[in-house]
Design an enzyme around this catalytic site. Structure first.
Site, mmCIF file in Angstrom:
data_model
loop_
_atom_site.group_PDB
_atom_site.id
_atom_site.type_symbol
_atom_site.label_atom_id
_atom_site.label_comp_id
_atom_site.label_asym_id
_atom_site.label_seq_id
_atom_site.Cartn_x
_atom_site.Cartn_y
_atom_site.Cartn_z
ATOM 1 N N THR A 134 -8.500 -19.443 0.044
ATOM 2 C CA THR A 134 -8.049 -19.260 1.420
ATOM 3 C C THR A 134 -6.855 -18.312 1.502
ATOM 4 O O THR A 134 -6.092 -18.178 0.533
ATOM 5 C CB THR A 134 -7.643 -20.637 1.998
ATOM 6 O OG1 THR A 134 -6.930 -20.456 3.215
ATOM 7 C CG2 THR A 134 -6.723 -21.402 1.050
ATOM 8 N N ASP A 135 -6.667 -17.707 2.667
ATOM 9 C CA ASP A 135 -5.485 -16.853 2.883
ATOM 10 C C ASP A 135 -4.205 -17.689 2.978
ATOM 11 O O ASP A 135 -3.106 -17.150 2.900
ATOM 12 C CB ASP A 135 -5.646 -15.996 4.145
ATOM 13 C CG ASP A 135 -5.826 -16.792 5.430
ATOM 14 O OD1 ASP A 135 -5.942 -18.039 5.373
ATOM 15 O OD2 ASP A 135 -5.857 -16.165 6.519
ATOM 16 N N GLU A 136 -4.356 -19.019 3.139
ATOM 17 C CA GLU A 136 -3.159 -19.846 3.358
ATOM 18 C C GLU A 136 -2.254 -19.887 2.130
ATOM 19 O O GLU A 136 -1.077 -20.235 2.230
ATOM 20 C CB GLU A 136 -3.567 -21.257 3.811
ATOM 21 C CG GLU A 136 -4.421 -21.187 5.069
ATOM 22 C CD GLU A 136 -4.644 -22.515 5.784
ATOM 23 O OE1 GLU A 136 -3.838 -23.436 5.637
ATOM 24 O OE2 GLU A 136 -5.660 -22.599 6.511
ATOM 25 N N TYR A 159 -2.095 -28.696 1.471
ATOM 26 C CA TYR A 159 -3.408 -28.058 1.308
ATOM 27 C C TYR A 159 -3.263 -26.704 0.609
ATOM 28 O O TYR A 159 -3.897 -26.443 -0.422
ATOM 29 C CB TYR A 159 -4.105 -27.885 2.668
ATOM 30 C CG TYR A 159 -5.283 -26.924 2.630
ATOM 31 C CD1 TYR A 159 -6.412 -27.211 1.864
ATOM 32 C CD2 TYR A 159 -5.264 -25.719 3.344
ATOM 33 C CE1 TYR A 159 -7.491 -26.323 1.814
ATOM 34 C CE2 TYR A 159 -6.335 -24.837 3.300
ATOM 35 C CZ TYR A 159 -7.449 -25.134 2.537
ATOM 36 O OH TYR A 159 -8.508 -24.264 2.487
ATOM 37 N N LYS A 163 -4.562 -25.353 -3.106
ATOM 38 C CA LYS A 163 -5.471 -24.214 -3.291
ATOM 39 C C LYS A 163 -4.800 -23.128 -4.145
ATOM 40 O O LYS A 163 -5.438 -22.516 -5.001
ATOM 41 C CB LYS A 163 -5.901 -23.627 -1.932
ATOM 42 C CG LYS A 163 -6.818 -24.508 -1.112
ATOM 43 C CD LYS A 163 -8.177 -24.756 -1.756
ATOM 44 C CE LYS A 163 -9.040 -23.524 -1.823
ATOM 45 N NZ LYS A 163 -10.425 -23.868 -2.309
HETATM 46 P P1 NAD Z 1 -15.444 -28.610 4.164
HETATM 47 O O1 NAD Z 1 -14.325 -29.605 4.190
HETATM 48 O O2 NAD Z 1 -16.283 -28.415 5.378
HETATM 49 O O3 NAD Z 1 -16.440 -28.946 2.970
HETATM 50 C C1 NAD Z 1 -16.003 -29.327 1.700
HETATM 51 C C2 NAD Z 1 -17.203 -29.885 0.946
HETATM 52 O O4 NAD Z 1 -16.741 -30.249 -0.378
HETATM 53 C C3 NAD Z 1 -17.795 -31.155 1.569
HETATM 54 O O5 NAD Z 1 -19.191 -31.071 1.583
HETATM 55 C C4 NAD Z 1 -17.324 -32.273 0.636
HETATM 56 O O6 NAD Z 1 -18.213 -33.380 0.585
HETATM 57 C C5 NAD Z 1 -17.247 -31.540 -0.701
HETATM 58 N N1 NAD Z 1 -16.303 -32.176 -1.634
HETATM 59 C C6 NAD Z 1 -15.029 -32.572 -1.365
HETATM 60 N N2 NAD Z 1 -14.491 -33.130 -2.468
HETATM 61 C C7 NAD Z 1 -15.424 -33.048 -3.454
HETATM 62 C C8 NAD Z 1 -15.451 -33.433 -4.824
HETATM 63 N N3 NAD Z 1 -14.393 -34.027 -5.384
HETATM 64 N N4 NAD Z 1 -16.564 -33.190 -5.551
HETATM 65 C C9 NAD Z 1 -17.658 -32.597 -4.979
HETATM 66 N N5 NAD Z 1 -17.695 -32.237 -3.683
HETATM 67 C C10 NAD Z 1 -16.587 -32.453 -2.927
HETATM 68 O O7 NAD Z 1 -14.751 -27.249 3.704
HETATM 69 P P2 NAD Z 1 -15.084 -25.755 4.168
HETATM 70 O O8 NAD Z 1 -14.334 -25.451 5.405
HETATM 71 O O9 NAD Z 1 -16.543 -25.520 4.115
HETATM 72 O O10 NAD Z 1 -14.376 -24.950 2.986
HETATM 73 C C11 NAD Z 1 -15.087 -24.617 1.784
HETATM 74 C C12 NAD Z 1 -14.179 -23.842 0.870
HETATM 75 O O11 NAD Z 1 -13.729 -22.656 1.509
HETATM 76 C C13 NAD Z 1 -12.909 -24.604 0.468
HETATM 77 O O12 NAD Z 1 -12.621 -24.327 -0.866
HETATM 78 C C14 NAD Z 1 -11.837 -24.031 1.388
HETATM 79 O O13 NAD Z 1 -10.568 -24.112 0.791
HETATM 80 C C15 NAD Z 1 -12.308 -22.601 1.510
HETATM 81 N N6 NAD Z 1 -11.939 -21.904 2.765
HETATM 82 C C16 NAD Z 1 -12.181 -22.476 3.977
HETATM 83 C C17 NAD Z 1 -11.849 -21.773 5.138
HETATM 84 C C18 NAD Z 1 -12.147 -22.335 6.507
HETATM 85 O O14 NAD Z 1 -11.735 -21.742 7.513
HETATM 86 N N7 NAD Z 1 -12.869 -23.445 6.638
HETATM 87 C C19 NAD Z 1 -11.278 -20.502 5.050
HETATM 88 C C20 NAD Z 1 -11.049 -19.957 3.779
HETATM 89 C C21 NAD Z 1 -11.391 -20.666 2.642
HETATM 90 P P1 TYD Z 2 -7.181 -25.574 11.924
HETATM 91 O O1 TYD Z 2 -8.507 -25.355 12.565
HETATM 92 O O2 TYD Z 2 -6.805 -26.944 11.477
HETATM 93 O O3 TYD Z 2 -7.071 -24.522 10.728
HETATM 94 P P2 TYD Z 2 -5.766 -24.103 9.821
HETATM 95 O O4 TYD Z 2 -4.685 -25.075 10.047
HETATM 96 O O5 TYD Z 2 -6.321 -24.203 8.439
HETATM 97 O O6 TYD Z 2 -5.428 -22.720 10.240
HETATM 98 O O7 TYD Z 2 -6.062 -25.093 12.944
HETATM 99 C C1 TYD Z 2 -6.071 -23.790 13.495
HETATM 100 C C2 TYD Z 2 -4.819 -23.644 14.332
HETATM 101 O O8 TYD Z 2 -4.927 -24.525 15.465
HETATM 102 C C3 TYD Z 2 -3.533 -24.057 13.613
HETATM 103 O O9 TYD Z 2 -2.494 -23.201 14.033
HETATM 104 C C4 TYD Z 2 -3.284 -25.475 14.089
HETATM 105 C C5 TYD Z 2 -3.841 -25.467 15.507
HETATM 106 N N1 TYD Z 2 -4.404 -26.751 16.003
HETATM 107 C C6 TYD Z 2 -4.025 -27.235 17.259
HETATM 108 O O10 TYD Z 2 -3.218 -26.622 17.969
HETATM 109 N N2 TYD Z 2 -4.599 -28.400 17.690
HETATM 110 C C7 TYD Z 2 -5.493 -29.112 16.943
HETATM 111 O O11 TYD Z 2 -5.955 -30.211 17.381
HETATM 112 C C8 TYD Z 2 -5.872 -28.587 15.658
HETATM 113 C C9 TYD Z 2 -6.860 -29.333 14.789
HETATM 114 C C10 TYD Z 2 -5.308 -27.395 15.238
#
Ligand code: NAD
Ligand code: TYD
Length: 354
Positions: A134-136, A159, A163
């Protein structure tokens, strides 16, 4: 069937993982895709109903922290590439329960790296451990500037710290043991199958049910949003054509303050639900800010576009419209994931903010 590659995708039942699994299963019938997922609250096999009978797809329920299980699985399925998506992914949950994030994101990643190293130790050529991040990890920007691949890590939430730690371990396995790795760090994704604890699907669900839309702080925090299928296309390109040992940033060139984004969501949903313009905006409620809330994320994806020719395919308004349409057409999915534990989570998170 003799498969060209045997790819393990971890976390394939989650949001991004399920899009990735679907894309690889459909685009590459010559690859066998093994999906390993623990099925936490965020993992849902309903996300994969349309491909779960495909001959080149196989699901295994399991935990990436389970070293014995991995030591059996990798040889049994002749795994020669891993795309590691499994993670605990929600910042608010990491604030309530940081240890769960250390377990899966740090320990789980190192356990998987170690299993890959053991399994591939005789011959690392043509193997790949691709880590999805992630970019975070780069921290928080002020009003100006972008994260590049050279930006120093500065994680600020449990988080992002977990990561960042996992990214460091992936690079350490490359430098120390010669494990062939690639990494990508992506900005915020949105799209179908997004669990409604994250901002966009949470607000879509609340607008449908005419519930308050909780905006943290003043709503001025900025995120760079990318449609999930564009992320998946980038992963495909990096998997096949990216350089081993390298990192690629992926981002949408699409910055929105939270409040502007939620207003756009309200505008589109009023139209789609045939409500009076302005109806949903009345649901906007400012609530206590997230602890340590990062102000702004913005990705410079120049390396990915110049080296591999990637660019986002959708304008945000169009992607948001497609996403809303999906949630309106899939009310059963939404109902399933918001029943049971979700209610407890919601009450716990949002009672303490009001
Ligand atoms: P998500 O929370 O929707 O899905 C995570 C999945 O991992 C779930 O299916 C869960 O059951 C599985 N999981 C969790 N713990 C586990 C374990 N111990 N063993 C096996 N499986 C396990 O997450 P997402 O949003 O799809 O993110 C996927 C990846 O992409 C993550 O690594 C996240 O850090 C990265 N990412 C997400 C975003 C975003 O905006 N969602 C952006 C950049 C990077
Ligand atoms: P989120 O979707 O949780 O992603 P991330 O924190 O990983 O960027 O949140 C996106 C943005 O929205 C973040 O600045 C937090 C804000 N946010 C709210 O204002 N209200 C909410 O209920 C949630 C879940 C997030």
């Amino acid at each position: 069937m003799q498969y060209q590659k045997h790819i393990l995708i971890t976390g394939g039942a989650g949001f991004i993982g399920s899009h990735l699994v679907r894309h690889f299963v459909r685009t590459y019938p010559q690859y066998r895709i093994i999906n390993l997922d623990k099925l936490t609250y965020a993992g849902n096999l309903e996300n994969l109903k349309d491909i779960d009978k495909a001959p080149n797809y196989h699901f295994i329920k399991g935990d990436i922290c389970d070293d014995l299980m991995l030591a059996g699985l990798l040889p049994e399925y002749a795994i020669n590439a891993i795309i590691h998506c499994a993670a605990e992914s929600h910042v608010d949950r990491s604030i309530s329960d940081p240890l769960a994030f250390v377990k899966t994101n740090v320990l789980g990643t190192v356990t998987l790296l170690q299993a890959a190293r053991n399994h591939w130790k005789a011959d690392m050529s043509d193997k790949l451990f691709y880590h999805i991040s992630t970019d975070e990890v780069y921290g928080s920007l002020g009003a100006e500037g972008f994260f590049t691949e050279q930006t120093a890590y500065d994680p600020r939430s449990p988080y992002s710290a977990s990561k960042a730690s996992s990214d460091h371990f992936v690079r350490a396995y490359h430098h120390t043991y010669g494990l062939p790795v690639k990494l990508s760090n992506c900005s915020n994704n949105y799209g179908p199958y997004h669990f409604p604890e994250k901002l966009i699907p949470l607000c879509i669900n609340n607008i449908i049910h005419q519930k308050p839309l909780p905006i943290y702080g003043k709503g001025e925090n900025v995120r760079d949003w990318l449609f999930v299928e564009d992320h998946v296309r980038a992963i495909d390109l990096i998997f096949h054509k990216g350089k081993t040992g390298e990192t690629y940033n992926i981002g949408g060139w699409n910055e929105w303050t939270n409040i502007d984004l939620v207003r756009e969501l309200c505008r589109q949903m009023d139209q789609k639900l045939q409500r009076e313009p302005g109806t949903s905006e009345k649901l906007i409620t400012y609530v206590t800010d997230r602890a340590g809330h990062d102000l702004r994320y913005a990705i410079d994806a120049t390396k990915l576009s110049e080296e591999l020719g990637w660019k986002p395919s959708l304008q945000f308004e169009e992607g948001l419209s497609k996403t809303i349409d999906w949630y309106l057409a899939n009310s059963e999915w939404l109902q399933h994931v918001t029943s049971g534990d979700y209610q407890h989570y919601y009450e716990h998170q949002y009672q303490q903010r009001s």
